[in-house]
Design an enzyme around this catalytic site. Structure first.
Site, PDB file in Angstrom:
ATOM      1  N   GLU A 129       0.736  -1.137  -0.106  1.00  0.00           N
ATOM      2  CA  GLU A 129      -0.131  -0.275   0.047  1.00  0.00           C
ATOM      3  C   GLU A 129       0.811   1.207   0.007  1.00  0.00           C
ATOM      4  O   GLU A 129       0.500   2.637  -0.641  1.00  0.00           O
ATOM      5  CB  GLU A 129      -1.467   0.361   1.301  1.00  0.00           C
ATOM      6  CG  GLU A 129      -2.016  -1.024   0.816  1.00  0.00           C
ATOM      7  CD  GLU A 129      -1.582  -2.080   1.442  1.00  0.00           C
ATOM      8  OE1 GLU A 129      -2.355  -3.035   1.427  1.00  0.00           O
ATOM      9  OE2 GLU A 129      -0.386  -2.277   2.070  1.00  0.00           O
ATOM     10  N   HIS A 158      -5.024   0.994   7.453  1.00  0.00           N
ATOM     11  CA  HIS A 158      -5.602   0.002   7.955  1.00  0.00           C
ATOM     12  C   HIS A 158      -4.591  -0.575   8.966  1.00  0.00           C
ATOM     13  O   HIS A 158      -3.509  -0.463   8.796  1.00  0.00           O
ATOM     14  CB  HIS A 158      -6.632  -1.104   6.956  1.00  0.00           C
ATOM     15  CG  HIS A 158      -5.506  -2.147   6.392  1.00  0.00           C
ATOM     16  ND1 HIS A 158      -4.983  -1.298   4.928  1.00  0.00           N
ATOM     17  CD2 HIS A 158      -5.054  -3.513   6.177  1.00  0.00           C
ATOM     18  CE1 HIS A 158      -4.169  -2.238   4.265  1.00  0.00           C
ATOM     19  NE2 HIS A 158      -4.004  -3.363   5.089  1.00  0.00           N
TER      20      HIS A 158
END
Length: 276
Positions: A10, A115
């Protein structure tokens, strides 16, 4: 000098959305190529610093993102899953330093693709009462093994999280979050050069006797689903402060490995996409 590189996706240069990082996504193949380039920049930096043994652990999702033929020949690749230590597979006390490439901010932070380990399923985590995500838990686990996390790349939110956890970590922001799925991107060539130079500099200043934190530790995880916390009560030593929270007290890195078991239990109870 032995170096461990944990590579997530990410926080890789240029990537901002689920289609960039999930197998089957329209831009996933491009994303895995970008991932290889960031990792290779870190490997080049480690080689320049004198590293003689470099292992790269593919730490994202299915953990089969990096193509072996795309990896710098100076590094060995740990690929696939399950892995007992997940994102830290292969890390041992014999390593002199750890580098995290492509990491992201924890759940609840306004960072690109932020997250904690499992998308929606994990709402928050704490280590000894301190909010923690993948960055903090990796740093704490490595430090307990006597291995300093010396460099981390990702967006600016991930970099800020890393230095808040340990201000000795050298960070390389490769993009600047505008929101969870939007960022101002650093030019790819510039980002890779920055990664290479930062890794070389960080490894040239590895402490001879890194501080080893005290054990045992307390890990607390708040899940979206009460069924996860309820099921985890079947594991000896797990308590539930409330209906959606599981907690355990133990020593790192064993506590990190136990958390991996928790995630496998959670995955068996639900099937939510991580970024919807």
């Amino acid at each position: 000098m032995r170096i461990h590189i944990s590579a997530d996706m990410e926080g890789i240069t240029g990537l901002v959305g689920a289609d960039d990082v999930q197998p089957g996504g329209r831009d996933y193949e491009r994303g895995r190529s970008m991932m290889a380039e960031d990792v290779n920049a870190a490997v080049r930096g480690a080689v320049a610093a004198g590293a003689t043994d470099i292992v790269v652990n593919d730490a994202h999702g299915p953990m089969r993102n990096l193509l072996p033929e795309a990896l710098h020949p100076a590094a060995r690749l740990i690929r696939g899953r399950p892995k007992q230590m997940g994102m830290l597979e292969g890390l041992t006390r014999e390593h002199d330093a750890m580098i995290c490439v492509g990491y992201h901010a924890r759940a609840g932070a306004l960072g690109v693709l932020s997250h904690s380990f499992m998308g929606h399923e994990i709402e928050d985590m704490w280590l000894d009462g301190r909010p923690v995500g993948e960055i903090g838990l990796a740093q704490a686990t490595a430090a307990t093994l006597g291995v300093p996390l010396v460099a981390l790349t990702g967006d600016d939110a991930a970099c800020a999280e890393a230095t808040a956890w340990d201000d000795s970590i050298t960070t390389v922001p490769v993009k600047y979050a505008h929101d969870r799925f939007a960022a101002e991107l650093r030019p790819a060539a510039e980002a890779r050069q920055a990664i290479e130079e930062a890794v070389t500099a960080a490894l040239s200043a590895v402490p001879e006797a890194p501080l080893v934190p005290a054990n045992p530790r307390t890990l607390t995880v708040r899940w979206q689903s009460a069924s996860v916390a309820s099921t985890l009560l079947g594991i000896p030593g797990v308590t539930t402060p409330d209906s959606r929270t599981a907690e355990a007290h133990g020593e790192l890195p064993a506590l990190y490995r136990l958390f991996g078991v928790w995630m496998r239990v959670a995955a068996s109870l639900g099937n939510q996409p991580p970024y919807c």
